[in-house]
Design a protein around this motif. Structure first.
Motif, PDB file in Angstrom:
ATOM      1  N   GLN A   1      37.809  51.789  43.217  1.00 28.41           N
ATOM      2  CA  GLN A   1      37.081  51.111  44.523  1.00 28.41           C
ATOM      3  C   GLN A   1      36.710  49.682  44.457  1.00 28.41           C
ATOM      4  O   GLN A   1      36.761  49.127  45.296  1.00 28.41           O
ATOM      5  CB  GLN A   1      36.123  51.896  44.745  1.00 28.41           C
ATOM      6  N   THR A   2      36.910  49.213  43.218  1.00 27.78           N
ATOM      7  CA  THR A   2      36.772  47.745  42.835  1.00 27.78           C
ATOM      8  C   THR A   2      38.123  46.915  43.214  1.00 27.78           C
ATOM      9  O   THR A   2      39.150  47.301  42.513  1.00 27.78           O
ATOM     10  CB  THR A   2      36.402  47.387  41.280  1.00 27.78           C
TER      11      THR A   2
ATOM     12  N   SER B   1      27.935  45.337  39.126  1.00 28.05           N
ATOM     13  CA  SER B   1      28.296  44.943  40.675  1.00 28.05           C
ATOM     14  C   SER B   1      29.013  43.574  40.725  1.00 28.05           C
ATOM     15  O   SER B   1      28.544  42.758  40.201  1.00 28.05           O
ATOM     16  CB  SER B   1      27.234  45.087  41.598  1.00 28.05           C
ATOM     17  N   PHE B   2      30.126  43.532  41.433  1.00 30.65           N
ATOM     18  CA  PHE B   2      30.956  42.118  41.572  1.00 30.65           C
ATOM     19  C   PHE B   2      30.869  41.908  43.089  1.00 30.65           C
ATOM     20  O   PHE B   2      31.351  42.603  43.875  1.00 30.65           O
ATOM     21  CB  PHE B   2      32.232  42.429  41.088  1.00 30.65           C
TER      22      PHE B   2
ATOM     23  N   ILE C   1      36.689  39.344  43.930  1.00 35.05           N
ATOM     24  CA  ILE C   1      36.489  40.700  43.372  1.00 35.05           C
ATOM     25  C   ILE C   1      35.200  41.406  43.963  1.00 35.05           C
ATOM     26  O   ILE C   1      34.278  40.631  43.812  1.00 35.05           O
ATOM     27  CB  ILE C   1      36.200  40.650  41.719  1.00 35.05           C
ATOM     28  N   GLN C   2      35.576  42.461  44.294  1.00 33.82           N
ATOM     29  CA  GLN C   2      34.502  43.162  45.008  1.00 33.82           C
ATOM     30  C   GLN C   2      34.474  44.573  44.674  1.00 33.82           C
ATOM     31  O   GLN C   2      35.421  45.337  44.778  1.00 33.82           O
ATOM     32  CB  GLN C   2      34.576  42.991  46.651  1.00 33.82           C
ATOM     33  N   GLY C   3      33.122  45.279  44.240  1.00 29.74           N
ATOM     34  CA  GLY C   3      32.944  46.573  43.729  1.00 29.74           C
ATOM     35  C   GLY C   3      32.064  46.727  42.897  1.00 29.74           C
ATOM     36  O   GLY C   3      31.366  45.912  42.477  1.00 29.74           O
ATOM     37  N   LYS C   4      32.029  47.744  42.112  1.00 31.12           N
ATOM     38  CA  LYS C   4      30.909  48.360  41.300  1.00 31.12           C
ATOM     39  C   LYS C   4      31.530  49.274  40.167  1.00 31.12           C
ATOM     40  O   LYS C   4      32.253  50.121  40.249  1.00 31.12           O
ATOM     41  CB  LYS C   4      29.830  48.935  42.043  1.00 31.12           C
ATOM     42  N   LYS C   5      31.246  48.702  38.746  1.00 28.36           N
ATOM     43  CA  LYS C   5      31.620  49.685  37.606  1.00 28.36           C
ATOM     44  C   LYS C   5      30.296  50.212  36.983  1.00 28.36           C
ATOM     45  O   LYS C   5      29.198  49.604  37.190  1.00 28.36           O
ATOM     46  CB  LYS C   5      32.358  48.446  36.623  1.00 28.36           C
TER      47      LYS C   5
ATOM     48  N   GLU D   1      34.450  54.007  37.051  1.00 30.61           N
ATOM     49  CA  GLU D   1      33.608  54.111  38.257  1.00 30.61           C
ATOM     50  C   GLU D   1      33.107  55.541  38.485  1.00 30.61           C
ATOM     51  O   GLU D   1      33.677  56.262  37.347  1.00 30.61           O
ATOM     52  CB  GLU D   1      34.365  53.610  39.461  1.00 30.61           C
TER      53      GLU D   1
ATOM     54  N   CYS E   1      40.749  45.962  38.093  1.00 35.54           N
ATOM     55  CA  CYS E   1      40.583  46.069  39.665  1.00 35.54           C
ATOM     56  C   CYS E   1      41.746  46.591  40.169  1.00 35.54           C
ATOM     57  O   CYS E   1      43.038  46.630  39.722  1.00 35.54           O
ATOM     58  CB  CYS E   1      40.209  44.558  40.086  1.00 35.54           C
TER      59      CYS E   1
END
Length: 378
Positions: free
Chosen positions: A136-137, A210-211, A148-152, A127, A168
């Motif tokens: 942060q994911t 992004s998830f 699953i929520q977040g960004k790599k 990240e 995550c």
């Protein structure tokens, strides 16, 4: 300790060199590098001949060889061309997580698929910044499912990969708990965005992923819930050896070209290889390569008996990447103005070495991690 390769290892290395010499087309290399394209046709031929996934067990489509054998192939490929070699090395980035911690079903689904050249897998873990202790994911648990929520960022081959392994932060009693999931690349809620043009490693396109509320079941967990950090650490040790082997091959390839040019280029009626400044530069280059070689080989050998030493894998990535960068830079200097020209080849060895030094973790981060090891805090 015996530092010589076995006959079988020497044969593997020779076969990889011969394949690379015959199949790595210079014109296609320029085309792939300019267009930032993965070398699919050459990768497929390598898979057909069994060069990919050699360290996977035979049960899962591999040859049951050791990590050192795998490293020798990466080294040989990068020696012939750093761009194709690195693309081959990281075409299944994250596979060892499945191999070490996946369920039997996951192993049978993924590993033969990769070894046989049917597609790609990638790992999404980085990240913004570099903090592997907290992501942060987040994987929010809801009954038997996870959201699953977040960004790599800097996810290799995400636009091509049929499978994505994502690490995550887990909603868990342990604040440091992490979980690893195996997703399909086309899962609902996954969005990808190109990270643009790169200086080096241009045959490995990278995307941010992004998830957006991706829903998965517990069957897609790799390893135990909340235990992902140890799985990731174990994988990174293997990945550092792979990166070290790529750096070693890149350094050797740049050296080969510099030495060949120095023998052919004449000034004042003599080949420039006879001049002391050139000889001294070549001697320094060779010393860096040989030091990197034995550290990479030792790190690979130490991991094979499942007795990993983090310091050796950190040294392998750090020293071999540095050797690749400095040797490639010296190779450009020996070539003079021709070294800056695309057709001269050594300039893209330098660009790939620069990218490799930053891949996964920069040299400064590796020094910090190594310092923690020395201080007993790692």
């Amino acid at each position: 300790m015996d530092f010589n390769l076995t006959k079988e290892q020497a044969d593997i290395q020779k076969a990889a060199r011969e394949f690379a010499a015959g199949e790595f087309d210079p014109d296609r290399i320029l085309e792939w590098d300019r267009n930032q394209e993965f070398p699919v046709s050459t990768w497929k031929k390598a898979c057909e001949l069994g060069f990919q996934g050699v360290h996977f067990p035979e049960t899962y489509g591999g040859q049951g060889l050791e990590l050192l054998d795998h490293a020798l192939i990466i080294e040989a490929f990068c020696r012939q061309d750093s761009g194709i070699g690195m693309a081959m090395a990281f075409s299944d980035f994250g596979a060892e997580l499945v191999l070490a911690h996946g369920t039997e079903e996951q192993k049978r689904q993924i590993l033969p698929f990769l070894a046989q050249g049917k597609g790609w897998l990638t790992l999404a873990f980085l990240e913004q910044g570099y903090d592997l202790s907290t992501f942060q994911t987040i994987a929010q648990k809801n009954g038997s499912e996870y959201r699953i929520q977040g960004k790599k960022s800097y996810v290799t081959l995400a636009g091509m990969a049929q499978y994505i392994v994502v690490v995550c932060q887990a909603e868990f009693s342990d604040p440091a708990g992490q979980s690893v999931f195996l997703l399909t690349g086309d899962a609902k809620g996954i969005e990808q965005e190109s990270m643009g043009d790169k200086l080096g490693m241009r045959m490995i396109p990278m995307q941010s992923v992004s998830f957006q509320g991706v829903v998965v079941t517990g069957q897609l967990l790799i390893g135990q819930e909340g235990k992902g950090s140890s799985c990731l650490r174990e994988f990174l040790n293997i990945a550092r050896v792979e990166a070290g082997a790529a750096g070693l091959g890149t350094a050797q390839g740049a050296f080969d070209r510099a030495l060949d040019y120095a023998k052919k280029r004449e000034q004042f009626g003599k080949a420039i290889v006879t001049f002391d400044p050139i000889k001294n530069k070549l001697a320094n280059m060779l010393a860096q390569i040989e030091m990197a070689r034995w550290i990479v080989y030792r790190a690979a050998s130490n991991l094979d008996p499942k007795k990993p030493e983090d310091r050796w894998t950190l040294l392998a990535k750090m020293i071999a990447s540095k050797a690749a960068l400095e040797v490639a830079n010296d190779a450009i200097q020996i070539h003079g103005g021709y070294g800056y020209m695309t057709e001269g080849q050594v300039e893209h060895f330098y660009r790939d070495a620069r990218a490799l030094d930053l891949f996964m973790e920069s040299g400064s981060i590796e020094k910090s991690l190594l310092g923690d090891q020395i201080a007993g805090r790692g």
